[in-house]
Design a protein around this motif. Structure first.
Motif, PDB file in Angstrom:
ATOM      1  N   VAL A  78      18.734  25.289 -70.795  1.00 57.09           N
ATOM      2  CA  VAL A  78      19.608  26.415 -71.133  1.00 57.09           C
ATOM      3  C   VAL A  78      20.313  26.903 -69.863  1.00 57.09           C
ATOM      4  O   VAL A  78      21.533  27.097 -69.845  1.00 57.09           O
ATOM      5  N   GLY A  79      19.550  27.087 -68.801  1.00 57.39           N
ATOM      6  CA  GLY A  79      20.129  27.538 -67.537  1.00 57.39           C
ATOM      7  C   GLY A  79      21.170  26.576 -67.005  1.00 57.39           C
ATOM      8  O   GLY A  79      22.240  26.987 -66.540  1.00 57.39           O
ATOM      9  N   ALA A  80      20.873  25.288 -67.075  1.00 57.88           N
ATOM     10  CA  ALA A  80      21.815  24.276 -66.587  1.00 57.88           C
ATOM     11  C   ALA A  80      23.092  24.253 -67.419  1.00 57.88           C
ATOM     12  O   ALA A  80      24.198  24.157 -66.874  1.00 57.88           O
ATOM     13  N   VAL A  81      22.947  24.346 -68.741  1.00 55.12           N
ATOM     14  CA  VAL A  81      24.127  24.338 -69.616  1.00 55.12           C
ATOM     15  C   VAL A  81      24.982  25.572 -69.366  1.00 55.12           C
ATOM     16  O   VAL A  81      26.212  25.478 -69.247  1.00 55.12           O
ATOM     17  N   VAL A  82      24.340  26.732 -69.258  1.00 55.37           N
ATOM     18  CA  VAL A  82      25.081  27.973 -69.011  1.00 55.37           C
ATOM     19  C   VAL A  82      25.805  27.888 -67.665  1.00 55.37           C
ATOM     20  O   VAL A  82      26.992  28.227 -67.568  1.00 55.37           O
ATOM     21  N   ALA A  83      25.114  27.424 -66.627  1.00 55.66           N
ATOM     22  CA  ALA A  83      25.738  27.305 -65.308  1.00 55.66           C
ATOM     23  C   ALA A  83      26.918  26.332 -65.337  1.00 55.66           C
ATOM     24  O   ALA A  83      27.976  26.622 -64.772  1.00 55.66           O
ATOM     25  N   ALA A  84      26.753  25.197 -66.001  1.00 57.13           N
ATOM     26  CA  ALA A  84      27.830  24.208 -66.073  1.00 57.13           C
ATOM     27  C   ALA A  84      29.045  24.762 -66.801  1.00 57.13           C
ATOM     28  O   ALA A  84      30.188  24.569 -66.360  1.00 57.13           O
ATOM     29  N   VAL A  85      28.809  25.462 -67.897  1.00 55.70           N
ATOM     30  CA  VAL A  85      29.928  26.026 -68.668  1.00 55.70           C
ATOM     31  C   VAL A  85      30.635  27.117 -67.872  1.00 55.70           C
ATOM     32  O   VAL A  85      31.865  27.189 -67.857  1.00 55.70           O
ATOM     33  N   LEU A  86      29.847  27.955 -67.193  1.00 52.03           N
ATOM     34  CA  LEU A  86      30.462  29.024 -66.396  1.00 52.03           C
ATOM     35  C   LEU A  86      31.255  28.466 -65.215  1.00 52.03           C
ATOM     36  O   LEU A  86      32.354  28.938 -64.919  1.00 52.03           O
ATOM     37  N   LEU A  87      30.696  27.453 -64.554  1.00 47.73           N
ATOM     38  CA  LEU A  87      31.392  26.858 -63.415  1.00 47.73           C
ATOM     39  C   LEU A  87      32.640  26.091 -63.839  1.00 47.73           C
ATOM     40  O   LEU A  87      33.645  26.096 -63.129  1.00 47.73           O
ATOM     41  N   ALA A  88      32.568  25.426 -64.972  1.00 46.10           N
ATOM     42  CA  ALA A  88      33.705  24.630 -65.438  1.00 46.10           C
ATOM     43  C   ALA A  88      34.794  25.510 -66.040  1.00 46.10           C
ATOM     44  O   ALA A  88      35.949  25.103 -66.112  1.00 46.10           O
TER      45      ALA A  88
END
Length: 135
Positions: A78-88
Motif C-alpha cells: 500500500v505504501g509503495a503504491v501510494v508513493a509511486a502514484v504521488l510521485l508520478a
C-alpha cells in the motif's frame, strides 16, 4: 484425513472453502478442479473466490485473522503504491486503478491465505503464497 484444526469451529462458509482447498488447491486450474468449482452453487463460488471483508479492510483483515506477516507485506505494498502514484502525479483513471490494486489482491488471496494459516500452519510473509498453483 487428520486435520490440525477443528473443522466444526469454522463457519459454514469457511468449511466449504476449506473442503474445496483440501481437495483441489487454491485455483481451478485442472479439469477436475474446474468441474468441482462449477458444481458449487453461485454464492459458494463467490465466497470461494473472493472475500468482501478483505476487500474492505485490506491489511487489517489479515491482522485480525492472525496473518500479521501477510498483513505487513500488504501494508508495505500500500505504501509503495501510494508513493509511486504521488510521485508520478498521474491523476485520473490510473490513480483510481492503483487505489484498487491492494484491496483486490487482498480480496482474492485472503481465503486461501487463511486456509494455509489454519490448516497448514503457514507463517509466510507472501500474501500470494500458493495462489498460482499448489505449494
Amino acid at each position: 484425513m487428520d486435520r490440525p484444526y477443528d473443522v466444526w469451529k469454522l463457519s459454514e462458509s469457511w468449511r466449504i472453502r476449506f473442503a474445496y482447498f483440501e481437495t483441489y488447491g487454491p485455483v481451478p486450474w485442472t479439469l477436475e478442479a474446474r468441474q468441482g468449482y462449477r458444481a458449487l452453487s453461485f454464492w459458494d463460488r463467490v465466497r470461494l473466490s473472493s472475500n468482501v471483508s478483505a476487500f474492505l479492510f485490506g491489511p487489517m483483515y489479515f491482522f485480525a485473522k492472525g496473518m500479521w506477516r501477510k498483513g505487513l507485506t500488504l501494508l508495505g505494498v500500500v505504501g509503495a503504491v501510494v508513493a509511486a502514484v504521488l510521485l508520478a502525479d498521474v491523476g485520473g483513471v490510473i490513480e483510481r486503478m492503483a487505489a484498487l490494486t491492494v484491496p483486490v489482491v487482498a480480496a482474492t488471496t485472503a481465503n486461501y491465505a487463511y486456509y494455509l494459516h489454519v490448516a497448514e500452519g503457514s507463517r509466510s510473509w507472501n500474501p500470494l503464497e500458493g495462489v498460482f498453483g499448489r505449494r
